[in-house]
Design a protein around this motif. Sequence first.
Motif, PDB file in Angstrom:
ATOM      1  N   ASN A 165       0.817  -1.222   0.000  1.00 30.67           N
ATOM      2  CA  ASN A 165       0.000   0.000   0.000  1.00 30.67           C
ATOM      3  C   ASN A 165       0.846   1.265   0.000  1.00 30.67           C
ATOM      4  OD1 ASN A 165      -0.021  -1.354   2.847  1.00 30.67           O
ATOM      5  ND2 ASN A 165      -0.106   0.855   3.236  1.00 30.67           N
ATOM      6  N   LEU A 166       0.228   2.320  -0.501  1.00 31.48           N
ATOM      7  CA  LEU A 166       0.856   3.638  -0.498  1.00 31.48           C
ATOM      8  C   LEU A 166       0.592   4.284   0.847  1.00 31.48           C
ATOM      9  CD1 LEU A 166      -0.470   4.790  -4.001  1.00 31.48           C
ATOM     10  CD2 LEU A 166       1.817   3.899  -3.486  1.00 31.48           C
ATOM     11  N   LEU A 167       1.492   5.167   1.238  1.00 31.86           N
ATOM     12  CA  LEU A 167       1.320   5.849   2.518  1.00 31.86           C
ATOM     13  C   LEU A 167       1.060   7.328   2.279  1.00 31.86           C
ATOM     14  CD1 LEU A 167       4.332   4.145   4.319  1.00 31.86           C
ATOM     15  CD2 LEU A 167       1.911   3.538   4.540  1.00 31.86           C
ATOM     16  N   PHE A 168       0.150   7.880   3.047  1.00 29.42           N
ATOM     17  CA  PHE A 168      -0.223   9.280   2.866  1.00 29.42           C
ATOM     18  C   PHE A 168      -0.135  10.036   4.178  1.00 29.42           C
ATOM     19  CE2 PHE A 168      -2.284   6.929  -0.492  1.00 29.42           C
ATOM     20  CZ  PHE A 168      -1.999   7.705  -1.600  1.00 29.42           C
ATOM     21  N   SER A 169       0.182  11.329   4.029  1.00 30.40           N
ATOM     22  CA  SER A 169       0.206  12.198   5.187  1.00 30.40           C
ATOM     23  C   SER A 169      -0.358  13.538   4.734  1.00 30.40           C
ATOM     24  CB  SER A 169       1.640  12.351   5.665  1.00 30.40           C
ATOM     25  OG  SER A 169       1.736  13.365   6.597  1.00 30.40           O
ATOM     26  N   PHE A 170      -1.426  13.942   5.340  1.00 27.76           N
ATOM     27  CA  PHE A 170      -2.083  15.202   4.942  1.00 27.76           C
ATOM     28  C   PHE A 170      -2.267  15.276   3.421  1.00 27.76           C
ATOM     29  CE2 PHE A 170       0.516  16.136   8.742  1.00 27.76           C
ATOM     30  CZ  PHE A 170      -0.534  16.267   9.641  1.00 27.76           C
ATOM     31  N   ASN A 171      -2.827  14.235   2.862  1.00 29.95           N
ATOM     32  CA  ASN A 171      -3.124  14.224   1.429  1.00 29.95           C
ATOM     33  C   ASN A 171      -1.875  14.341   0.557  1.00 29.95           C
ATOM     34  OD1 ASN A 171      -5.104  13.811  -0.437  1.00 29.95           O
ATOM     35  ND2 ASN A 171      -5.291  16.002  -0.918  1.00 29.95           N
ATOM     36  N   HIS A 172      -0.724  13.946   1.108  1.00 29.93           N
ATOM     37  CA  HIS A 172       0.531  13.984   0.387  1.00 29.93           C
ATOM     38  C   HIS A 172       1.094  12.568   0.428  1.00 29.93           C
ATOM     39  CE1 HIS A 172       4.621  14.950  -0.653  1.00 29.93           C
ATOM     40  NE2 HIS A 172       4.320  16.234  -0.826  1.00 29.93           N
ATOM     41  N   CYS A 173       1.481  12.029  -0.722  1.00 30.78           N
ATOM     42  CA  CYS A 173       2.014  10.671  -0.710  1.00 30.78           C
ATOM     43  C   CYS A 173       3.421  10.710  -0.117  1.00 30.78           C
ATOM     44  CB  CYS A 173       2.035  10.072  -2.102  1.00 30.78           C
ATOM     45  SG  CYS A 173       2.405   8.306  -2.063  1.00 30.78           S
ATOM     46  N   CYS A 174       3.681   9.896   0.887  1.00 35.41           N
ATOM     47  CA  CYS A 174       4.956   9.997   1.596  1.00 35.41           C
ATOM     48  C   CYS A 174       5.670   8.656   1.699  1.00 35.41           C
ATOM     49  CB  CYS A 174       4.747  10.595   2.971  1.00 35.41           C
ATOM     50  SG  CYS A 174       3.723   9.563   4.020  1.00 35.41           S
ATOM     51  N   GLY A 175       5.265   7.692   0.884  1.00 34.05           N
ATOM     52  CA  GLY A 175       5.981   6.424   0.923  1.00 34.05           C
ATOM     53  C   GLY A 175       5.096   5.250   0.564  1.00 34.05           C
ATOM     54  N   GLY A 216      -1.101  -6.507 -12.387  1.00 42.61           N
ATOM     55  CA  GLY A 216      -1.854  -5.266 -12.172  1.00 42.61           C
ATOM     56  C   GLY A 216      -1.723  -4.672 -10.774  1.00 42.61           C
ATOM     57  N   ASP A 217      -0.590  -4.908 -10.120  1.00 48.31           N
ATOM     58  CA  ASP A 217      -0.439  -4.466  -8.727  1.00 48.31           C
ATOM     59  C   ASP A 217      -0.542  -2.948  -8.564  1.00 48.31           C
ATOM     60  OD1 ASP A 217       0.089  -7.175  -8.158  1.00 48.31           O
ATOM     61  OD2 ASP A 217       2.219  -6.889  -8.561  1.00 48.31           O
ATOM     62  N   GLY A 218       0.008  -2.203  -9.527  1.00 48.58           N
ATOM     63  CA  GLY A 218      -0.022  -0.745  -9.419  1.00 48.58           C
ATOM     64  C   GLY A 218      -1.429  -0.193  -9.563  1.00 48.58           C
ATOM     65  N   PHE A 219      -2.214  -0.825 -10.441  1.00 49.21           N
ATOM     66  CA  PHE A 219      -3.610  -0.404 -10.592  1.00 49.21           C
ATOM     67  C   PHE A 219      -4.330  -0.575  -9.243  1.00 49.21           C
ATOM     68  CE2 PHE A 219      -2.949  -2.478 -14.957  1.00 49.21           C
ATOM     69  CZ  PHE A 219      -2.600  -1.297 -15.579  1.00 49.21           C
ATOM     70  N   ALA A 220      -4.048  -1.713  -8.605  1.00 50.31           N
ATOM     71  CA  ALA A 220      -4.707  -2.006  -7.324  1.00 50.31           C
ATOM     72  C   ALA A 220      -4.246  -1.036  -6.230  1.00 50.31           C
ATOM     73  CB  ALA A 220      -4.434  -3.453  -6.910  1.00 50.31           C
ATOM     74  N   LEU A 221      -2.952  -0.671  -6.252  1.00 58.26           N
ATOM     75  CA  LEU A 221      -2.460   0.311  -5.268  1.00 58.26           C
ATOM     76  C   LEU A 221      -3.258   1.604  -5.380  1.00 58.26           C
ATOM     77  CD1 LEU A 221       1.464   0.139  -5.483  1.00 58.26           C
ATOM     78  CD2 LEU A 221       0.014  -0.645  -3.583  1.00 58.26           C
ATOM     79  N   ALA A 222      -3.488   2.028  -6.638  1.00 57.83           N
ATOM     80  CA  ALA A 222      -4.239   3.265  -6.871  1.00 57.83           C
ATOM     81  C   ALA A 222      -5.682   3.116  -6.414  1.00 57.83           C
ATOM     82  CB  ALA A 222      -4.179   3.640  -8.350  1.00 57.83           C
ATOM     83  N   LEU A 223      -6.312   2.010  -6.788  1.00 55.71           N
ATOM     84  CA  LEU A 223      -7.713   1.806  -6.391  1.00 55.71           C
ATOM     85  C   LEU A 223      -7.855   1.811  -4.875  1.00 55.71           C
ATOM     86  CD1 LEU A 223      -8.847  -1.006  -8.858  1.00 55.71           C
ATOM     87  CD2 LEU A 223      -9.695   1.350  -8.819  1.00 55.71           C
ATOM     88  N   ASP A 224      -6.930   1.147  -4.187  1.00 54.80           N
ATOM     89  CA  ASP A 224      -6.988   1.082  -2.724  1.00 54.80           C
ATOM     90  C   ASP A 224      -6.839   2.468  -2.103  1.00 54.80           C
ATOM     91  OD1 ASP A 224      -7.327  -1.594  -2.843  1.00 54.80           O
ATOM     92  OD2 ASP A 224      -5.273  -2.130  -2.286  1.00 54.80           O
ATOM     93  N   ALA A 225      -6.126   3.358  -2.813  1.00 56.66           N
ATOM     94  CA  ALA A 225      -5.968   4.727  -2.310  1.00 56.66           C
ATOM     95  C   ALA A 225      -7.112   5.618  -2.787  1.00 56.66           C
ATOM     96  CB  ALA A 225      -4.627   5.284  -2.765  1.00 56.66           C
ATOM     97  N   LEU A 226      -8.164   4.987  -3.291  1.00 58.05           N
ATOM     98  CA  LEU A 226      -9.363   5.671  -3.784  1.00 58.05           C
ATOM     99  C   LEU A 226      -9.075   6.588  -4.971  1.00 58.05           C
ATOM    100  CD1 LEU A 226     -11.140   6.438  -0.377  1.00 58.05           C
ATOM    101  CD2 LEU A 226     -11.398   4.447  -1.861  1.00 58.05           C
TER     102      LEU A 226
END
Lengths: 575, 242
Positions: A165-175, A216-226
């Motif tokens: 999963n991608l990590l977010f902080s205040f609507n900023h992708c941080c890892g 398709g892992d990257g597509f799923a990463l995006a979907l999971d991040a809405l």
Amino acid sequence: MIHQYDVIVIGGGIAGLYTALTTAQNNCRVAVISKVHVTRSHSVAAQGGIAASIGNEEEDHWEWHMYDTIKGSDYLADQDAVEALTKEAPNAIYTLEHLGVPFSRNQQGKIEQRRFGGHTKNYGQAPIKRACYVSDRTGRAIMDTLYDQCLQYDVTFYNEVFIQNLLFSFNHCCGAAGYDVATTTPHVFHSRVVVIATGGGGRIYKTTSNGFASTGDGFALALDALLPLEDMEFVQFHPTGIYGLGILVSEAARAEGGVLRNGLGERFMERYAPVLKDLAPRDIVSRAILKEISDGKGIEGKDFVHLDLRGIDKEQLNRKLPEISSFIRTYLGIDPSDSPIPVAPTCHYMMGGIPTDLQGHVLTDIVGSVLPGLYAVGECACVSVHGANRLGCNSLIDLVVFGRFAGMNIIREIKSKVLQPLPLQAESIVEAKINRLLESSGSECVPVLRESMQRVMTEQCSVFRSGQTLENALGEIRQLEKRCLNVGLTNKSCIFNYELQEMLELTNMLKVAEVIVFSALKRTESRGAHFRSDFPERNDEEWLKHTFVSESPMGLKESFKPVAISKFAPEMRRY
Amino acid sequence: MKVVFKIYRFNPKIDLEPHFDVFNVEVEPTDRILDCLNKIRWTMDSSLSFRMSCAHGICGSDGLTINGQAALACQKLVKDFDYSQEIVVEPLRYFDVVKDLIVDLEPFFKRIKSINAQRIPTALIVGDAEKERVQNLEERSEFDDALKCILCGCCYSACPVITEQDSDFVGPAAILRAHRYIFDSRTTDVTERLAVMQKPHGIWGCKSYYMCTVVCPKKIKVTQAILRTKKKIILEQQPKSE
């Protein structure tokens, strides 16, 4: 384990390595994270070439390349993006040459070029030699060169680490967070910029040219991040996969003189595309093959046709298509200079993906809002330069042009970007996900569910679709997603547990499959690779627009974005 | 038809010593060995670990020892072996086994890194230079064979020097990679590259056993490339006469 970098790139294919190299050359600390070992990503399987109007063999212009790309896309590509791509393409080729890519050469010692599907001179008049290449190992050669360069600039490689999963902080992708496949230990990557470069998802289908990692892992990463996915209904089926295996026989085989023949021995493409014949774009050739087969004109009435390379001089065949000749001998036990090759369409490429702008920023909506810190490049991204159907050789050029654009933009922006704080529990979320699966004891098993998904997608949502088949497919895919909740892993090991990995991949593929079917169902017209037998015509009035689909609490929801049109108004597409 | 596969197993968490498991698998003569391994993992034993990616001999993931010889599992078919007998699948030799058929390739990629490619100045890359450098067909053919390398590691598994005499030997694939650049007419730091080749455990360790050439799944004439590189070193060292 927590790692800190300026830039992390998820995926080690050509686009990812190019972005990594570009940023590393400018003193960024860069890590490339890939679930396969570096140099094993599927870019290495690109055979035929990379398109650019350098005009080494005959007169060519970027405007001609632009026109072909737009017409090939069935007018769905954004023309500003195609202009940027085709204008930059020659420079990108020279840059690759300077980096050391060993292009095949012509008699003058310049980069040799050959014909490729849908590439023409003077706006559609005749085929043109526009594909630069390294025999039939173009992807491998570019990858090896970029890898050597990345080593020089101290890019760090995290091999066999699977990002969850991608990590977010205040609507900023941080890892991003994932786990090491070798040990199943969680790894958290904390960075100023995240680049998604995970490639395609051909493994959603039963027969594909894609490697096992293309899930398709990257597509799923995006979907999971809405985040939305754009134009996912457009899935390219390459006309010439080896029958049964799906392994790609490059369009270069037809460019060098190979022809398609049906069971009657007819060169049937003459009927479908009188000017370009066997070198018509892939959507057209794939449909033609399946039409011949459904008319009973497959070889001996079966579900394949022949790719006949017997007309190519033997020495040329060995020089220009050595890799293909060799694996045909291995897998089919035939020599392509003596016997025709049985072929059928094979799932090859996703035209759609994570919407981005020209600099690679990931867009969160149809009006073009940017998500700070997050970029996407390569097949997993949708700029969109391929629209409804990609031309051969336009994929590699997309990877290097937009891979570098993203890199250059990151260099400019990174000075103003500070490291955002990591969200709490970044590590434990991954750990919990893995442990839940390792402890699972349900009655379903991964290979059976995966095979069901591949069968549904192949039978109901491939070259031809209809409202009926898509409704069925949507129901079945959702059913499979439910069954996934009742999976039981029998392998509890923490060392190279591929059952665990394949379960995570299956979850990703099902999410993407659902979006593909959902998008296809919404689009009630036929365009490029998306052919609806219940709506067989293109409908520009209603459908000259991009499909955006994202997850919401109420399930998938769609929205639409107009196509950017500048130089070329939509026309009837004839070849 | 049923074919017996005897497969090397080792799980460092459980096993003190490696052992073999036997699987009786329903396969076709035209199946790839990789297909057979997948069949075992997907239907018989989910704990079997091996690497794979492209499945058609271009990514280099699935180098294994099959009936005693290093090969790619996706490039060998059942019918390539005497399948009335058991087919024995083991990890690549020389490398440390991490689990089952998976080896630690770190030493291999470290050597690939050690031969040092040329660092291209950034200025050149951002497009200051005009067009491509000219390279005629003869020059281009000098290193064409070496471009086939897919970094699978099979040659290290087969090399008697690295497996029996000098485990730090730089090895066939790394020399081949160096050769690819040394014989590329565009390379400007040939002398430095040749010097790297002559470091301890470098090119002179090669005794021309030709085993790398025998096992190479891409049929590269590896030993010949090594010999040409040695010859180049000797010629470069001779004083240049007018």
